[in-house]
Each structure stands twice: as structure tokens, then as C-alpha cells.
Design an enzyme around this catalytic site. Structure first.
Site, short mmCIF file in Angstrom:
data_model
loop_
_atom_site.label_atom_id
_atom_site.label_comp_id
_atom_site.label_asym_id
_atom_site.label_seq_id
_atom_site.Cartn_x
_atom_site.Cartn_y
_atom_site.Cartn_z
N ASP A 8 41.06 37.88 39.56
CA ASP A 8 40.50 36.71 38.89
C ASP A 8 39.34 37.22 38.04
O ASP A 8 38.83 38.32 38.28
CB ASP A 8 40.04 35.70 39.94
CG ASP A 8 39.29 34.54 39.33
OD1 ASP A 8 39.75 33.99 38.32
OD2 ASP A 8 38.21 34.19 39.87
N ASP A 10 36.19 35.18 36.36
CA ASP A 10 34.84 34.67 36.63
C ASP A 10 34.52 34.69 38.12
O ASP A 10 35.28 34.16 38.94
CB ASP A 10 34.71 33.24 36.08
CG ASP A 10 34.94 33.18 34.57
OD1 ASP A 10 34.67 34.17 33.87
OD2 ASP A 10 35.41 32.13 34.09
MG LIG Z 1 36.80 32.71 39.61
#
Ligand SMILES: [Mg+2]
Ligand SMILES: [Zn+2]
Length: 161
Positions: A8, A10
Site C-alpha cells: 500500500d 500512504d
Molecule cells: Mg494506506
């Protein structure tokens, strides 16, 4: 078959501010990330980013803004000898249009599995939201959930053990 670490974005690679990262100056690569990704590279894992970027559908930033932010990321990694295999992003948002790529959907991961001949059983996804783990699980990849912005070196220890 290759093996991969799906990431992922962020809260895992760059600082999660609690709102959309709309400007390159707010895109801060977490300091431990290059060295941890180097360890995974050295163990022959492909590195593939899987990210929802619904702020594009909302008009908060453009695909070219996103490209600038991703250049910051790839440059920070290249200086440590790390190359991302690919970055998949979903630019849609359910308030505007339905799509089949947004996590918790697994399509982005499945596309990468097929394109790069990756064995899901030898692969992992590191994410900071339940939907990251759900996307991984649906693609047959083991999901590893962390708190946003924490140093996940302990997961690398675990993966490489
Ligand atoms: Mg995230
Ligand atoms: Zn989408």
C-alpha cells in the site's frame, strides 16, 4: 515464478497525513523505507505498489500530480539501489463512479500477478487498512496489517526468516 511484496502507499511508503496527499511537497517518503525495501530486493522479491487514489476522481489532484509524487518515491528508492517493479493505482471513487479496481477489490493485485508471473503463495501485502488485507486475501496473497507510518522492519525480519 516470481515472488513479490505488494505495498500500500500512504502510511506504508509515505507519511499518512490523514487526508489526501494532493501536493508533491506533502509527499514524504518514510525514512526507513529505502533500507527495508533494499532488504526485500536483495531477497529477490519484486516490489509492487497497489494504491487507491480516489482523490483523482474527486478532482483534488491530477494524474500528472500523481506522477510527480511517484517520481519522488522512485528517485528516493533508486538512490538506495531499489527499483519498484510497478505502481498500480485506482483513480476512481465510489461517490463518482463504480469500478472494479479499487481496494478491497483484488483486480490490481491480480493484474500484477499475471503480468509478472508471481506466485501469490510466496508473496505478501503490507497495508495499513483492512481493505488492503481484504484485497490481498482475495488474490491469495498473505496480508500483513500495520499501524500507519510505523517502521515495519519487523515484518521484513519475519518475511526473510
Ligand atoms: Mg494506506
Ligand atoms: Zn478503480
Amino acid at each position: 515464478m516470481h515472488k513479490a511484496i505488494f505495498l500500500d502507499r500512504d502510511g506504508v511508503l509515505n507519511f499518512e497525513m490523514g487526508e489526501y496527499v494532493t501536493k508533491p511537497e506533502n509527499f514524504k517518503v518514510l525514512e526507513f523505507v529505502p533500507s527495508q525495501l533494499k532488504r526485500l530486493t536483495d531477497a529477490n522479491f519484486l516490489l509492487i505498489v497497489i494504491t487507491n487514489q480516489g482523490g483523482i476522481a474527486k478532482g483534488l489532484y491530477s494524474q500528472s500530480d500523481l506522477a510527480v509524487m511517484h517520481k519522488i518515491l522512485t528517485d528516493a528508492l533508486l538512490s538506495s539501489g531499489v527499483k519498484l517493479t510497478d505502481i498500480y493505482f485506482c483513480p476512481h471513487h465510489p461517490e463518482f463512479s463504480k469500478c472494479i479496481c479499487r481496494k478491497p477489490g483484488s483486480l490490481m493485485i491480480e493484474k500484477a500477478l499475471a503480468k509478472y508471473h508471481i506466485d501469490p503463495k510466496q508473496s505478501f501485502m503490507i497495508g495499513d487498512k483492512e481493505r488492503d488485507i481484504a484485497a490481498a486475501t482475495a488474490a491469495g496473497v498473505k496480508g500483513l496489517l500495520i499501524e500507519p507510518n510505523i517502521n515495519w522492519n519487523f515484518l521484513v525480519d519475519e518475511i526473510l526468516k
